[in-house]
Write an enzyme that holds these catalytic residues in place. Structure first.
Site, PDB file in Angstrom:
ATOM      1  N   LEU A  33       0.733  -1.290  -0.094  1.00 55.18           N
ATOM      2  CA  LEU A  33       0.151   0.017   0.316  1.00 55.18           C
ATOM      3  C   LEU A  33       1.222   1.082   0.032  1.00 55.18           C
ATOM      4  O   LEU A  33       2.017   0.733   0.159  1.00 55.18           O
ATOM      5  CB  LEU A  33      -0.590  -0.010   1.408  1.00 55.18           C
ATOM      6  CG  LEU A  33      -1.578  -1.475   1.308  1.00 55.18           C
ATOM      7  CD1 LEU A  33      -2.716  -0.962   2.050  1.00 55.18           C
ATOM      8  CD2 LEU A  33      -2.978  -1.676  -0.133  1.00 55.18           C
ATOM      9  N   HIS A  34       0.259   1.813  -0.701  1.00 57.11           N
ATOM     10  CA  HIS A  34       1.222   3.495  -1.166  1.00 57.11           C
ATOM     11  C   HIS A  34       0.026   4.907  -0.328  1.00 57.11           C
ATOM     12  O   HIS A  34      -1.013   4.186  -0.582  1.00 57.11           O
ATOM     13  CB  HIS A  34       1.448   3.847  -2.152  1.00 57.11           C
ATOM     14  CG  HIS A  34       0.942   3.008  -3.346  1.00 57.11           C
ATOM     15  ND1 HIS A  34      -0.255   4.107  -3.518  1.00 57.11           N
ATOM     16  CD2 HIS A  34       0.947   2.731  -4.210  1.00 57.11           C
ATOM     17  CE1 HIS A  34      -0.212   3.418  -4.922  1.00 57.11           C
ATOM     18  NE2 HIS A  34      -0.169   2.520  -5.237  1.00 57.11           N
ATOM     19  N   HIS A  37      -3.573   4.490  -2.246  1.00 57.41           N
ATOM     20  CA  HIS A  37      -4.403   3.659  -1.575  1.00 57.41           C
ATOM     21  C   HIS A  37      -5.042   4.404  -0.121  1.00 57.41           C
ATOM     22  O   HIS A  37      -6.369   3.265  -0.118  1.00 57.41           O
ATOM     23  CB  HIS A  37      -3.637   2.271  -0.847  1.00 57.41           C
ATOM     24  CG  HIS A  37      -3.491   1.208  -2.207  1.00 57.41           C
ATOM     25  ND1 HIS A  37      -1.804   1.245  -2.147  1.00 57.41           N
ATOM     26  CD2 HIS A  37      -3.697   0.808  -3.220  1.00 57.41           C
ATOM     27  CE1 HIS A  37      -1.604   0.360  -3.587  1.00 57.41           C
ATOM     28  NE2 HIS A  37      -2.690   0.163  -4.173  1.00 57.41           N
ATOM     29  N   GLN A  61      -5.930 -13.097 -12.130  1.00 54.47           N
ATOM     30  CA  GLN A  61      -5.839 -12.229 -12.570  1.00 54.47           C
ATOM     31  C   GLN A  61      -4.755 -11.409 -13.641  1.00 54.47           C
ATOM     32  O   GLN A  61      -4.259 -10.912 -14.264  1.00 54.47           O
ATOM     33  CB  GLN A  61      -6.262 -10.390 -12.495  1.00 54.47           C
ATOM     34  CG  GLN A  61      -5.436 -10.124 -11.174  1.00 54.47           C
ATOM     35  CD  GLN A  61      -6.220  -8.969 -10.501  1.00 54.47           C
ATOM     36  OE1 GLN A  61      -6.766  -8.962  -9.572  1.00 54.47           O
ATOM     37  NE2 GLN A  61      -5.441  -7.876 -10.423  1.00 54.47           N
ATOM     38  N   LYS A 149      -7.139   6.094 -11.052  1.00 53.42           N
ATOM     39  CA  LYS A 149      -5.835   5.230 -11.929  1.00 53.42           C
ATOM     40  C   LYS A 149      -5.711   4.220 -12.491  1.00 53.42           C
ATOM     41  O   LYS A 149      -5.106   4.736 -13.823  1.00 53.42           O
ATOM     42  CB  LYS A 149      -4.392   5.424 -10.738  1.00 53.42           C
ATOM     43  CG  LYS A 149      -3.957   3.799 -10.889  1.00 53.42           C
ATOM     44  CD  LYS A 149      -1.808   5.130 -11.650  1.00 53.42           C
ATOM     45  CE  LYS A 149      -1.631   3.385 -11.738  1.00 53.42           C
ATOM     46  NZ  LYS A 149      -1.437   1.936 -11.708  1.00 53.42           N
ATOM     47  N   MET A 184       0.886   6.982  -8.248  1.00 56.25           N
ATOM     48  CA  MET A 184       1.638   6.082  -7.393  1.00 56.25           C
ATOM     49  C   MET A 184       1.596   4.707  -7.678  1.00 56.25           C
ATOM     50  O   MET A 184      -0.062   4.685  -7.813  1.00 56.25           O
ATOM     51  CB  MET A 184       1.339   6.493  -5.835  1.00 56.25           C
ATOM     52  CG  MET A 184       1.994   7.862  -5.398  1.00 56.25           C
ATOM     53  SD  MET A 184       1.780   8.105  -3.845  1.00 56.25           S
ATOM     54  CE  MET A 184       2.401   9.522  -3.370  1.00 56.25           C
ATOM     55  N   SER A 186       2.364   0.179  -7.084  1.00 57.88           N
ATOM     56  CA  SER A 186       3.045  -0.551  -6.307  1.00 57.88           C
ATOM     57  C   SER A 186       4.464  -1.282  -7.134  1.00 57.88           C
ATOM     58  O   SER A 186       5.305  -1.428  -6.476  1.00 57.88           O
ATOM     59  CB  SER A 186       2.103  -1.706  -6.092  1.00 57.88           C
ATOM     60  OG  SER A 186       0.888  -1.313  -4.952  1.00 57.88           O
ATOM     61  N   ARG A 187       3.912  -0.928  -8.425  1.00 58.64           N
ATOM     62  CA  ARG A 187       5.014  -1.478  -9.366  1.00 58.64           C
ATOM     63  C   ARG A 187       6.198   0.199  -9.219  1.00 58.64           C
ATOM     64  O   ARG A 187       7.816  -0.634  -9.802  1.00 58.64           O
ATOM     65  CB  ARG A 187       4.460  -1.545 -10.463  1.00 58.64           C
ATOM     66  CG  ARG A 187       3.861  -2.857 -10.521  1.00 58.64           C
ATOM     67  CD  ARG A 187       3.271  -3.738 -12.257  1.00 58.64           C
ATOM     68  NE  ARG A 187       2.354  -4.594 -11.628  1.00 58.64           N
ATOM     69  CZ  ARG A 187       1.069  -4.977 -11.860  1.00 58.64           C
ATOM     70  NH1 ARG A 187       0.139  -3.786 -12.017  1.00 58.64           N
ATOM     71  NH2 ARG A 187       0.705  -6.428 -11.885  1.00 58.64           N
TER      72      ARG A 187
HETATM   73  P1  AMP Z   1      -3.980  -2.287  -6.642  1.00 58.25           P
HETATM   74  O1  AMP Z   1      -3.584  -1.898  -5.201  1.00 58.25           O
HETATM   75  O2  AMP Z   1      -2.701  -1.766  -7.110  1.00 58.25           O
HETATM   76  O3  AMP Z   1      -4.678  -3.204  -7.010  1.00 58.25           O
HETATM   77  O4  AMP Z   1      -5.400  -1.028  -6.290  1.00 58.25           O
HETATM   78  C1  AMP Z   1      -5.963  -1.022  -5.429  1.00 58.25           C
HETATM   79  C2  AMP Z   1      -7.117   0.326  -5.771  1.00 58.25           C
HETATM   80  O5  AMP Z   1      -6.095   1.526  -5.555  1.00 58.25           O
HETATM   81  C3  AMP Z   1      -7.535   0.799  -6.717  1.00 58.25           C
HETATM   82  O6  AMP Z   1      -8.637   0.637  -6.912  1.00 58.25           O
HETATM   83  C4  AMP Z   1      -7.018   1.378  -7.713  1.00 58.25           C
HETATM   84  O7  AMP Z   1      -7.433   1.973  -8.708  1.00 58.25           O
HETATM   85  C5  AMP Z   1      -5.888   2.160  -6.521  1.00 58.25           C
HETATM   86  N1  AMP Z   1      -4.919   3.223  -6.922  1.00 58.25           N
HETATM   87  C6  AMP Z   1      -3.890   2.595  -6.818  1.00 58.25           C
HETATM   88  N2  AMP Z   1      -3.139   3.988  -7.306  1.00 58.25           N
HETATM   89  C7  AMP Z   1      -3.380   4.590  -6.892  1.00 58.25           C
HETATM   90  C8  AMP Z   1      -3.520   5.631  -7.458  1.00 58.25           C
HETATM   91  N3  AMP Z   1      -1.883   6.293  -7.404  1.00 58.25           N
HETATM   92  N4  AMP Z   1      -4.549   6.624  -7.222  1.00 58.25           N
HETATM   93  C9  AMP Z   1      -5.378   6.675  -6.755  1.00 58.25           C
HETATM   94  N5  AMP Z   1      -5.881   4.582  -6.274  1.00 58.25           N
HETATM   95  C10 AMP Z   1      -4.880   4.374  -6.654  1.00 58.25           C
END
Ligand code: AMP
Length: 278
Positions: A33-34, A37, A61, A149, A184, A186-187
């Protein structure tokens, strides 16, 4: 803050919160998480009585050869970020808890899921829609929070909720960026120092496309070309796609309302996506 990997326990906690009159907000994530999130959890916290966050790297996925095995996992730090952001419950199941037997049932959102990332990540949105529906059935949220995003993911989930008459609202949350514009993700932690320095080119290219559209250009090919010029000046960036699409993630020759520029760009072996509303 309750942390559990168990479906039954999660249902019990949610049922108790609902019985006490609290509305249920839900933020599905893959962890690591960042601050992006954090924005989702904060928005849910402001709008709901009880906030559940899921942390699950969903094997369904990822296509063979993608980064499922090396996707960053950081549960201890994630728990602290959730606590700090005011979450009430973390649901962090194992793959065996989510998929105790071979999953034979899938959700597919055609058309919206077919273009952009769908063209290059075979089965990706089928895996996303399937796990999100399953998570919705565990958490039974009133409101579910998704980042802009991941524009195509947001469009797929919104459409699934409408098409299947799911009793919840999907709430979009704006993209959180680094000071230099990089969205932002995670990658981002996969990037080398040189790749990290080059990475803001993606947002610069999207911003350029936006500028051209705001300047009155309606021809999407020209808008796309203006963005691509910016990306082509960065030798570390390899463009997978840079497209102008409508609300259904479809290309159109003339600018629609709304319209988005969306990009997937490799920096080395790291694939970054981002988008902007035009
Ligand atoms: P993930 O953990 O990457 O699958 O993302 C989980 C949720 O966080 C998804 O709804 C993403 O669109 C959202 N998310 C990821 N990065 C961002 C960001 N930089 N700004 C806003 N939402 C984000």
């Amino acid at each position: 803050l309750i942390t559990t990997g168990n479906v039954g326990e999660t249902r019990n906690h949610i049922a108790a919160a609902r019985a006490s009159g609290r509305s249920i907000g839900f933020v599905p994530t893959m962890g690591a998480l960042h601050d992006g999130h954090r924005g989702l959890i904060g928005t849910a916290r402001a709008e709901c009585g009880f906030v559940a966050v899921s942390i699950f790297v969903n094997p369904l996925q990822f296509a063979p050869g993608e980064d499922y095995g090396r996707y960053p996992r950081a549960l201890a730090a994630d728990v602290e970020l959730c606590r700090d952001s005011g979450a009430d419950l973390i649901f962090a199941p194992s793959a065996a808890e989510m998929y105790p037997e071979e999953q034979l049932t899938f959700v597919e959102v055609t058309k919206i899921g077919d273009n952009l990332c769908g063209r290059f990540r075979s089965g990706h949105f089928r895996g996303v829609a399937t796990v999100v529906l399953k998570l919705f059935n565990v958490v039974q949220p009133d409101r579910a929070y998704f980042g802009e995003k991941d524009l195509q993911q947001l469009a797929v989930i919104r459409r699934m909720v409408r098409d299947m008459a799911l009793p919840l609202s999907v709430v979009p949350v704006p993209t959180i960026r680094e000071p230099d514009g990089l969205a932002m993700s995670s990658r981002n932690r996969y990037l080398s120092a040189a790749e990290r320095r080059a990475a803001p080119v993606v947002y610069r290219a999207l911003s350029r496309a936006c500028e051209v559209a705001r300047g009155g250009e309606r021809d999407t090919k020209r808008i796309q070309a203006a963005g691509l010029v910016v990306l082509e000046r960065e030798p570390l960036a390899k463009v997978q796609y840079f497209e102008v699409v409508d609300a259904d993630m479809q290309p159109a020759s003339q600018l629609t309302e709304p319209a988005y520029a969306a990009a997937a760009v490799f920096l080395g072996s790291t694939r970054l996506i981002d988008n902007i509303e035009l």
